[in-house]
Write a protein that holds these residues in place. Structure first.
Motif, PDB file in Angstrom:
ATOM      1  N   TYR A 161      -1.891  -9.185   5.791  1.00 20.72           N
ATOM      2  CA  TYR A 161      -2.050  -8.291   6.933  1.00 20.72           C
ATOM      3  C   TYR A 161      -2.815  -8.938   8.081  1.00 20.72           C
ATOM      4  O   TYR A 161      -2.407  -8.879   9.231  1.00 20.72           O
ATOM      5  N   ASN A 281       6.667  -4.597   8.258  1.00 20.49           N
ATOM      6  CA  ASN A 281       5.791  -3.921   7.299  1.00 20.49           C
ATOM      7  C   ASN A 281       6.558  -3.399   6.084  1.00 20.49           C
ATOM      8  O   ASN A 281       5.955  -3.096   5.054  1.00 20.49           O
ATOM      9  N   LYS A 298       5.401  -8.000   5.077  1.00 25.35           N
ATOM     10  CA  LYS A 298       4.325  -7.390   4.299  1.00 25.35           C
ATOM     11  C   LYS A 298       4.759  -7.163   2.856  1.00 25.35           C
ATOM     12  O   LYS A 298       3.989  -7.378   1.914  1.00 25.35           O
TER      13      LYS A 298
END
Length: 518
Positions: A161, A281, A298
Motif C-alpha cells: 500500500y 486495489n 493490491k
C-alpha cells in the motif's frame, strides 16, 4: 651519396693526402687526417706506402623530428667532426626554417646546448592541446526516479500500500535547470596551425503539461499542484486519474498520460494504459495493463491465460496466476503460478508463500523465492543472467544474419557459374536472361554483404551487453522440486531431486548449487 671518410695509400704523405682530398671533394683545410701506417722510402725507393684515414670535417647538426599529429617537435644533437658547434641562434634559425614557430621550449634548447646532450631526442616544442567543450547538463530539484519499495511487516506479509510512488510538487516550484554546453578552446600545433575544438552537446529538456519556463528557457517550473514525471525528455505535472469502481463497460478502455488509480477490479477484455504508474486495489482478470512507470496490484492477477502486464518500471502484485508480465524493472510478489514473467531487474517472491510454480520466470539480475516447483514435478523454468528482451533481440538478429549469409553464399555461387560461362564463351557473350540473373545476383550479394556487416555489429553490441551476466543467482530459501529447469547465462541444469535452502550460480560455465546465500 656523400662520402664522409676514405682510406687512401700513397708513396708519400702528401700524395696520399691529395688523393683523399680529391675523393672527398674538399680542400685540405676541410679534413682531419689520421696516419694508419707510416710510409718508408730509401734512396727514392718506396719500401712501404703511406696509409691514411681522411675524414671530412662536419659541423654540429640538429636533427628535427615532428610527430605525425604535429603536436610535438623533438631535436637530436649530432656532434661535430672537426667542424663548428651550433649556437643558440643557429638552433632558432633551424626551427624557423622547419616551420616550427609555436610552443618552443627555450629552456630545453639552452640545456641541450649547455650540456651538449648528443644523439638523444629532446622535446623542444609542444603544441597546445585542444579543449573540447563540456556537454550540457540538467540539474533536477525533484526526485524523478522513485522506486517501489514494499515494506515487509512483522508477520511476514508484504505491505503493497505505502510505496511512496508519487513525487508531489507545488505550483511555482522549480523543477529543473538546464546547464548550457561550453564552446571549448581551440588548440594549436607546433607549426602554428589552429586546431578547432568541438563544442559541447546541448541537452534537451522540454516543458510538458502544466509546466512553464523562465524567460531564458533554462529553468522549468510547475504550473499546478500535482505529480511531476519525466517522459521522453519532457517534464509534465499531472493530476491523478482515479477510477472509483471497476474498469468495465461503464468506463471502457483507459488511456491516460499520467497515473491511474483503480479502486475496483479490471475485468477481462479491457485495457488500462498510463503514461505514469498504475495502481489497482482489486483484482486484474484477463485484462491488459501497460504503464511507462510502475504497476502495483493490491490483490493480484487472475489472468485466465489472457492477462498481460507491461511496465517500464517495477511490477508489484500479491499474486500472479495464469498471466504474462514484462517489466524493465523488478517484479515483486508473494506467489507466481503458471505464468510467464520477464524482468529486466530482479524477481523477488516472498511473504508467507513465496511460491513459484509452472511457467517461465526470467530475470536479468536474479531470482529469490521460498519454494519453486511442486511435489508433482510441475515443469517450471527459471532463467537469470541475460535481459530477456536483449536475448530475444539477439536471437532474432542471429536468425536474420544466418539468412543473409545463406543468401550471400547462394548469390556468390550463381556469380561463379555465370563468370565461368563468360570465360568459356568470351567476354560479353552472355544472353540477356543470364545478364539479368547476373545483375540480380550482384544486387543480392551487395545488399546481403551490407546487411551482414550491420547485423554482425549489432550482435557484437548485444554480446557486450550480455557479458558478465554469470554473477546473477537464484536463491530459494525452502525447497526446489524436481521438474525445475535452472538457466544462468547460456548454461542450464535440470533439477532431478529435492534441494533445500539453496543458491544456484554459474561458476566457470557450470551451474553449481551451494547453501542459501540470501
Amino acid at each position: 651519396m656523400d662520402i664522409k671518410s676514405v682510406v687512401v695509400h700513397g708513396d708519400t704523405y702528401d700524395q696520399a693526402l691529395e688523393k683523399g682530398v680529391e675523393l672527398l671533394g674538399v680542400t685540405r683545410n676541410d679534413v682531419i687526417v689520421e696516419v694508419i701506417e707510416e710510409g718508408q722510402c730509401v734512396m727514392d725507393v718506396v719500401l712501404k706506402p703511406y696509409k691514411l684515414l681522411i675524414k671530412a670535417k662536419q659541423d654540429e647538426v640538429l636533427d628535427i623530428y615532428v610527430t605525425e599529429n604535429k603536436m610535438q617537435a623533438y631535436g637530436k644533437l649530432i656532434p661535430a667532426i672537426g667542424g663548428n658547434s651550433l649556437t643558440y641562434k643557429d638552433v632558432l634559425d633551424i626551427l624557423q626554417k622547419k616551420g616550427i614557430i609555436f610552443g618552443i621550449d627555450y629552456d630545453a634548447i639552452k640545456q641541450m646546448l649547455d650540456n651538449r646532450e648528443y644523439n638523444r631526442e629532446i622535446l623542444i616544442a609542444q603544441g597546445q592541446p585542444v579543449q573540447n567543450g563540456q556537454d550540457g547538463d540538467i540539474k533536477y530539484y525533484i526526485e524523478i526516479d522513485k522506486k517501489a519499495t514494499p515494506k515487509i511487516n512483522d508477520d511476514g506479509s508484504v505491505d503493497y500500500y505505502h510505496l511512496d510512488l508519487i513525487e508531489n510538487v507545488n505550483q511555482g516550484q522549480l523543477l529543473a535547470t538546464i546547464i548550457p554546453p561550453t564552446p571549448g578552446i581551440p588548440g594549436k600545433n607546433v607549426l602554428g596551425q589552429d586546431i578547432n575544438s568541438r563544442p559541447g552537446k546541448p541537452v534537451r529538456l522540454s516543458k510538458g503539461k502544466n509546466v512553464y519556463t523562465s524567460d531564458d528557457e533554462l529553468s522549468l517550473f510547475a504550473a499546478i499542484d500535482g505529480k511531476v514525471e519525466l517522459i521522453n525528455n519532457k517534464l509534465h505535472v499531472y493530476s491523478v486519474y482515479e477510477v472509483k469502481g471497476n474498469v468495465d463497460n461503464s468506463t471502457g478502455d483507459i488511456d491516460f498520460v499520467g497515473n491511474v488509480i483503480i479502486s475496483g477490479n479490471v475485468l477481462s477484455g479491457f485495457s488500462v494504459k498510463a503514461g505514469g504508474n498504475i495502481k489497482v486495489n482489486g483484482v486484474v482478470e484477463g485484462a491488459t495493463l501497460i504503464a511507462r512507470g510502475d504497476i502495483v496490484l493490491k490483490n493480484g492477477m487472475q489472468g485466465m491465460g489472457k492477462g498481460y502486464i507491461q511496465a517500464e518500471g517495477n511490477v508489484v502484485s500479491r499474486f500472479i496466476e495464469n498471466g504474462t508480465v514484462v517489466s524493465r524493472g523488478n517484479v515483486l510478489s508473494e506467489a507466481i503460478m503458471h505464468s510467464n514473467i520477464k524482468s529486466g531487474g530482479r524477481i523477488q517472491v516472498g511473504g508467507r508463500k513465496g511460491l513459484i510454480v509452472g511457467g517461465q520466470v526470467k530475470a536479468t539480475s536474479g531470482i529469490t523465492a521460498m519454494t519453486v516447483g511442486s511435489p508433482m514435478a510441475t515443469s517450471t523454468v527459471m532463467e537469470v543472467g541475460v535481459d530477456p528482451s536483449i536475448k530475444e533481440e539477439y536471437l532474432l538478429i542471429k536468425k536474420s544474419l544466418d539468412e543473409n549469409i545463406t543468401g550471400y553464399n547462394k548469390a556468390q555461387q550463381a556469380l561463379s557459374i555465370i563468370e565461368s560461362l563468360e570465360k568459356m564463351n568470351g567476354e560479353g557473350s552472355l544472353p540477356p536472361k543470364k545478364q539479368v540473373i547476373k545483375l540480380k545476383a550482384l544486387n543480392i550479394k551487395n545488399e546481403s554483404k551490407s546487411k551482414i556487416d550491420d547485423l554482425k555489429y549489432k550482435l557484437s553490441k548485444l554480446e557486450d551487453a550480455m557479458i558478465g551476466t554469470g554473477n546473477a543467482k537464484i536463491n530459494v530459501r525452502k525447497m526446489v522440486y524436481p521438474g525445475v529447469i535452472i538457466s544462468i547465462g547460456n548454461t542450464s541444469l535440470h533439477v532431478r531431486d529435492d534441494i533445500e535452502f539453496v543458491t544456484f550460480k554459474n561458476v566457470n560455465g557450470e551451474i553449481v548449487h551451494t547453501s542459501f546465500e540470501g
